[in-house]
Design a protein around this motif. Sequence first.
Motif, PDB file in Angstrom:
ATOM      1  N   ASP A   1      -8.633   9.149  -4.120  1.00  0.00           N
ATOM      2  CA  ASP A   1      -7.541   8.809  -5.043  1.00  0.00           C
ATOM      3  C   ASP A   1      -6.834  10.051  -5.577  1.00  0.00           C
TER       4      ASP A   1
ATOM      5  N   SER B   1      -3.666  -2.667   1.739  1.00  0.00           N
ATOM      6  CA  SER B   1      -3.691  -3.234   0.382  1.00  0.00           C
ATOM      7  C   SER B   1      -4.305  -2.208  -0.569  1.00  0.00           C
ATOM      8  N   GLN B   2      -4.105  -2.421  -1.848  1.00  0.00           N
ATOM      9  CA  GLN B   2      -4.559  -1.447  -2.834  1.00  0.00           C
ATOM     10  C   GLN B   2      -6.076  -1.496  -3.007  1.00  0.00           C
TER      11      GLN B   2
ATOM     12  N   ASN C   1     -10.035   1.943   1.254  1.00  0.00           N
ATOM     13  CA  ASN C   1      -9.090   2.421   2.264  1.00  0.00           C
ATOM     14  C   ASN C   1      -9.508   3.802   2.735  1.00  0.00           C
TER      15      ASN C   1
ATOM     16  N   PHE D   1       0.822  -1.192   0.000  1.00  0.00           N
ATOM     17  CA  PHE D   1       0.000   0.000   0.000  1.00  0.00           C
ATOM     18  C   PHE D   1       0.866   1.256   0.000  1.00  0.00           C
TER      19      PHE D   1
END
Lengths: 171, 184
Positions: free
Chosen positions: A80, A64-65, A136, A44
Amino acid sequence: MKKTLLQKMPPRKKEVNEVDITSLLDVLVILLVFLLSVYSSSPFEVELAEDLTLPFSSSQKFGSQAPVIQVDKYRNIWLDKDNIGTIDFDDSSEHIDFLALSLEKIKAQREKEEEGRSPKRSTASNARDNDRKRINILLDENLPYEVIQKIMHTSALEGFNEFKLIVQGGQ
Amino acid sequence: MSFIPNKKQIKGSHRYRLNLIPIMDAIFIFIFFLLMSAQFIKFNEIASEAPNIKYLEEEQQGEDEPLNLTLDLLEDRIVVKIKASGQVQKVLPLLEGKNEYDLKGLLREIKSLKENHIDETFVILNPHKSIPYKKIVTVIDTVRKLPHEEPDLRGKNKNGEIVETRKLFDQVIFENGPHNFANR
């Protein structure tokens, strides 16, 4: 023929100047040790927004992505890397409209990418289904729970109901 | 006869060599300064899921009632509740003279619940809308696993076997909070 004094002296060897790199290597080794100690094997990676301080946690699970929502201490929201808006302090609704719109766009983009893939179910496609629900969330440590609750509520309504709260490791 | 160098010899002996040592010193001090001022953040995650409403099927209604551990995080206390009825197990006020939760007291309570319900892994968090995020994270850290210095927990699972574990309630669910506190 008589030789002069200079001619009698043996020719001077050209001195090769050697750079002593011992101290340079010392410094590089110390640098390497320092960088290894802060190395993280987590896949990540994210560019933290300004004015966002993550809380510390003893959690050791790597990130994690997945789509990343960041909310700084002034309630500005990034999705993002794009700043998509600010949560109004007086807003009492449980839903954030501009966040919902942006998450819908991400879903639409994913669906376009999926159209080209094989319709057969497989382990890989099941794993992708789980990945699609993941999001996330990076929140400033001083944000009140009502902001967190709005973010999670909006994300869950858009199908992102696996929340990964990203924190700083160790203290 | 004294040796007196001629002009050619005098010219040749003046060779200027660039001394790199001060430049390298400056560069490496600069590098260390940059490293010290840089922020290296290790990103870790705490997983949570949106609450799912699960209806008990008729066959399951005869089984043991789930623990349904719920923590109400209020401004002045933590309320530990169990079972679907919301039975209050313990009320933990803030530490005396400090604006901090009694995490040690919470850990004691959580450990005793885990020993008697070793198979249970879910905890429902119900924070008040004004509770800051970092306080919620400290509570999550407390209820997820034992600290390093604590020994393993032992308890009997549903099959009657003795089980040892360091995990407490590591599956965190956030309940829809704000409207629950409208009258507080």
